[in-house]
Design a protein around this motif. Structure first.
Motif, PDB file in Angstrom:
ATOM      1  N   PRO A 181      31.940  24.286 -17.092  1.00 63.20           N
ATOM      2  CA  PRO A 181      30.500  24.504 -16.902  1.00 63.20           C
ATOM      3  C   PRO A 181      29.705  23.935 -18.077  1.00 63.20           C
ATOM      4  CG  PRO A 181      31.574  26.545 -17.526  1.00 63.20           C
ATOM      5  CD  PRO A 181      32.674  25.551 -17.311  1.00 63.20           C
ATOM      6  N   LYS A 182      28.551  23.360 -17.787  1.00 59.91           N
ATOM      7  CA  LYS A 182      27.700  22.826 -18.849  1.00 59.91           C
ATOM      8  C   LYS A 182      26.972  23.941 -19.596  1.00 59.91           C
ATOM      9  CE  LYS A 182      26.684  18.498 -16.391  1.00 59.91           C
ATOM     10  NZ  LYS A 182      25.621  17.686 -15.750  1.00 59.91           N
ATOM     11  N   ILE A 183      26.598  24.989 -18.853  1.00 61.22           N
ATOM     12  CA  ILE A 183      25.834  26.073 -19.452  1.00 61.22           C
ATOM     13  C   ILE A 183      26.662  26.766 -20.529  1.00 61.22           C
ATOM     14  CG2 ILE A 183      24.690  28.278 -18.987  1.00 61.22           C
ATOM     15  CD1 ILE A 183      24.082  27.261 -16.200  1.00 61.22           C
ATOM     16  N   ASN A 184      26.039  26.959 -21.685  1.00 59.61           N
ATOM     17  CA  ASN A 184      26.667  27.618 -22.840  1.00 59.61           C
ATOM     18  C   ASN A 184      27.888  26.852 -23.353  1.00 59.61           C
ATOM     19  OD1 ASN A 184      24.833  29.817 -22.738  1.00 59.61           O
ATOM     20  ND2 ASN A 184      26.064  30.806 -21.152  1.00 59.61           N
ATOM     21  N   SER A 185      27.896  25.536 -23.138  1.00 61.87           N
ATOM     22  CA  SER A 185      28.982  24.700 -23.655  1.00 61.87           C
ATOM     23  C   SER A 185      28.399  23.548 -24.466  1.00 61.87           C
ATOM     24  CB  SER A 185      29.836  24.138 -22.517  1.00 61.87           C
ATOM     25  OG  SER A 185      30.487  25.166 -21.803  1.00 61.87           O
ATOM     26  N   VAL A 186      29.162  23.099 -25.445  1.00 63.17           N
ATOM     27  CA  VAL A 186      28.774  21.956 -26.274  1.00 63.17           C
ATOM     28  C   VAL A 186      29.924  20.958 -26.224  1.00 63.17           C
ATOM     29  CG1 VAL A 186      28.154  21.151 -28.584  1.00 63.17           C
ATOM     30  CG2 VAL A 186      27.338  23.376 -27.775  1.00 63.17           C
ATOM     31  N   PHE A 187      29.602  19.700 -25.926  1.00 64.47           N
ATOM     32  CA  PHE A 187      30.619  18.647 -25.783  1.00 64.47           C
ATOM     33  C   PHE A 187      30.403  17.584 -26.852  1.00 64.47           C
ATOM     34  CE2 PHE A 187      29.477  20.427 -21.689  1.00 64.47           C
ATOM     35  CZ  PHE A 187      30.682  20.717 -21.102  1.00 64.47           C
ATOM     36  N   VAL A 188      31.493  16.965 -27.266  1.00 66.54           N
ATOM     37  CA  VAL A 188      31.401  15.869 -28.236  1.00 66.54           C
ATOM     38  C   VAL A 188      32.232  14.694 -27.731  1.00 66.54           C
ATOM     39  CG1 VAL A 188      31.010  17.382 -30.215  1.00 66.54           C
ATOM     40  CG2 VAL A 188      33.356  16.761 -29.587  1.00 66.54           C
ATOM     41  N   PHE A 189      31.807  13.487 -28.151  1.00 69.17           N
ATOM     42  CA  PHE A 189      32.612  12.284 -27.892  1.00 69.17           C
ATOM     43  C   PHE A 189      32.284  11.271 -28.980  1.00 69.17           C
ATOM     44  CE2 PHE A 189      28.658  11.312 -25.780  1.00 69.17           C
ATOM     45  CZ  PHE A 189      28.468   9.950 -26.004  1.00 69.17           C
ATOM     46  N   GLU A 190      33.216  10.355 -29.188  1.00 68.16           N
ATOM     47  CA  GLU A 190      33.082   9.359 -30.252  1.00 68.16           C
ATOM     48  C   GLU A 190      32.941   7.974 -29.625  1.00 68.16           C
ATOM     49  OE1 GLU A 190      34.347   6.006 -32.500  1.00 68.16           O
ATOM     50  OE2 GLU A 190      35.660   6.956 -30.995  1.00 68.16           O
ATOM     51  N   ILE A 191      32.018   7.206 -30.195  1.00 70.28           N
ATOM     52  CA  ILE A 191      31.864   5.822 -29.748  1.00 70.28           C
ATOM     53  C   ILE A 191      31.322   4.988 -30.913  1.00 70.28           C
ATOM     54  CG2 ILE A 191      29.493   6.038 -28.858  1.00 70.28           C
ATOM     55  CD1 ILE A 191      32.254   4.194 -27.007  1.00 70.28           C
ATOM     56  N   GLY A 192      31.977   3.921 -31.235  1.00 68.07           N
ATOM     57  CA  GLY A 192      31.505   3.007 -32.278  1.00 68.07           C
ATOM     58  C   GLY A 192      31.401   3.635 -33.647  1.00 68.07           C
ATOM     59  N   GLY A 193      32.255   4.621 -33.928  1.00 63.49           N
ATOM     60  CA  GLY A 193      32.213   5.269 -35.235  1.00 63.49           C
ATOM     61  C   GLY A 193      31.202   6.401 -35.326  1.00 63.49           C
ATOM     62  N   TYR A 194      30.468   6.651 -34.267  1.00 62.37           N
ATOM     63  CA  TYR A 194      29.511   7.750 -34.231  1.00 62.37           C
ATOM     64  C   TYR A 194      30.059   8.874 -33.358  1.00 62.37           C
ATOM     65  CZ  TYR A 194      26.062   4.439 -36.061  1.00 62.37           C
ATOM     66  OH  TYR A 194      25.400   3.520 -36.845  1.00 62.37           O
ATOM     67  N   VAL A 195      29.814  10.109 -33.742  1.00 58.36           N
ATOM     68  CA  VAL A 195      30.198  11.269 -32.947  1.00 58.36           C
ATOM     69  C   VAL A 195      28.939  11.855 -32.332  1.00 58.36           C
ATOM     70  CG1 VAL A 195      31.247  13.554 -32.939  1.00 58.36           C
ATOM     71  CG2 VAL A 195      32.209  11.756 -34.392  1.00 58.36           C
ATOM     72  N   PHE A 196      28.883  11.864 -31.034  1.00 58.76           N
ATOM     73  CA  PHE A 196      27.719  12.360 -30.303  1.00 58.76           C
ATOM     74  C   PHE A 196      28.006  13.772 -29.800  1.00 58.76           C
ATOM     75  CE2 PHE A 196      27.435   7.809 -30.158  1.00 58.76           C
ATOM     76  CZ  PHE A 196      26.079   7.537 -30.251  1.00 58.76           C
ATOM     77  N   THR A 197      27.035  14.643 -29.931  1.00 58.19           N
ATOM     78  CA  THR A 197      27.148  16.030 -29.469  1.00 58.19           C
ATOM     79  C   THR A 197      26.172  16.264 -28.331  1.00 58.19           C
ATOM     80  OG1 THR A 197      27.755  16.766 -31.688  1.00 58.19           O
ATOM     81  CG2 THR A 197      27.032  18.455 -30.134  1.00 58.19           C
ATOM     82  N   LEU A 198      26.683  16.733 -27.221  1.00 55.10           N
ATOM     83  CA  LEU A 198      25.858  17.021 -26.047  1.00 55.10           C
ATOM     84  C   LEU A 198      25.760  18.528 -25.855  1.00 55.10           C
ATOM     85  CD1 LEU A 198      27.396  14.481 -23.481  1.00 55.10           C
ATOM     86  CD2 LEU A 198      25.553  14.084 -25.093  1.00 55.10           C
ATOM     87  N   HIS A 199      24.553  19.037 -25.802  1.00 54.02           N
ATOM     88  CA  HIS A 199      24.337  20.463 -25.555  1.00 54.02           C
ATOM     89  C   HIS A 199      24.164  20.672 -24.051  1.00 54.02           C
ATOM     90  CE1 HIS A 199      23.769  21.713 -29.823  1.00 54.02           C
ATOM     91  NE2 HIS A 199      23.514  20.420 -29.940  1.00 54.02           N
ATOM     92  N   GLY A 200      25.123  21.339 -23.463  1.00 56.12           N
ATOM     93  CA  GLY A 200      25.157  21.467 -22.011  1.00 56.12           C
ATOM     94  C   GLY A 200      23.950  22.159 -21.406  1.00 56.12           C
TER      95      GLY A 200
END
Length: 223
Positions: A181-200
């Protein structure tokens, strides 16, 4: 062109048989006799024969009735219940293999590189990159659950196979399909040396709607 004609001769010849009182009164009695023979008794008692007898119809200027337009709602497609019943989005067991989706992930990495123009990302244009990322497609991305209200989801990593308004369906390296579930979850992924954080919580939108929707960047993506 004549619009009205005299009664046919056989009406006069058979006047008595069809209920007319006299041959001389055929023209006057024909309509009355016709209604008496064909109208039901209950309608005769109401006096409808007299109303119909003197009802006129203008044949010179007959108005054509416009065909009734029936507004039927066109179905755009199957309902969610029908899709669920047909199991259109269920991933078959034989297709639940992490290795099968690695090529899709590689394609997504090339795609997201082009979308973000990752080589030119810096502190001055980071907001533009964030906006482009919000509208990107995440099918094929490799996400890791950093935080979640459900502790068992924390640390789950896998390739995104499906995205809905409220969930990411991913396949893990153990060939397990999990619906996060996206709600109350935080996701991360790496691309090109940057770490992106997505707040669900700020990401609960269908992927097809994100390209036209405006977002508040604050608290949605961190780099």
């Amino acid at each position: 062109m004549a619009l009205y004609r005299d009664l046919p001769t056989h009406v006069f010849e058979n006047a008595a048989a069809i209920g007319l009182k006299s041959k001389s009164a055929v023209e006057n009695d024909f309509v009355s006799a016709f209604l008496q023979r064909h109208l039901p008794a209950n309608r005769l008692r109401k006096g409808e024969d007299k109303e119909l007898k003197y009802k006129t119809q203008n044949l010179d200027k007959v108005k054509k009735k416009k065909p009734e337009v029936i507004n039927k709602k066109r179905r755009k497609g199957l309902t969610s219940r029908e899709r669920k019943k047909l199991k259109l989005f269920d991933i078959k067991k034989e297709h639940q293999s992490y290795e099968k989706y690695i090529p899709m992930h590689k394609i997504w990495r090339d795609y997201i590189h082009d979308v973000l123009n990752i080589k030119s990302v810096n502190k001055d244009n980071i907001h533009a990159a964030q906006e482009r990322l919000l509208k990107a497609d995440f099918h094929g991305s490799c996400l890791t659950v950093q935080r979640s209200k459900c502790p068992s989801y924390v640390g789950v990593n896998g390739i995104v196979l499906q995205e809905t308004r409220n969930t990411f369906k991913i396949i893990t390296q153990e060939d397990q399909v999990k619906c996060i579930p996206k709600i109350n979850s935080v996701f991360v992924f790496e691309i090109g040396g940057y770490v992106f954080t997505l707040h669900g919580n700020q990401f609960c939108v269908r992927s097809a709607e994100r390209c036209t929707r405006k977002f508040k960047l604050k608290g949605t993506i961190e780099i």
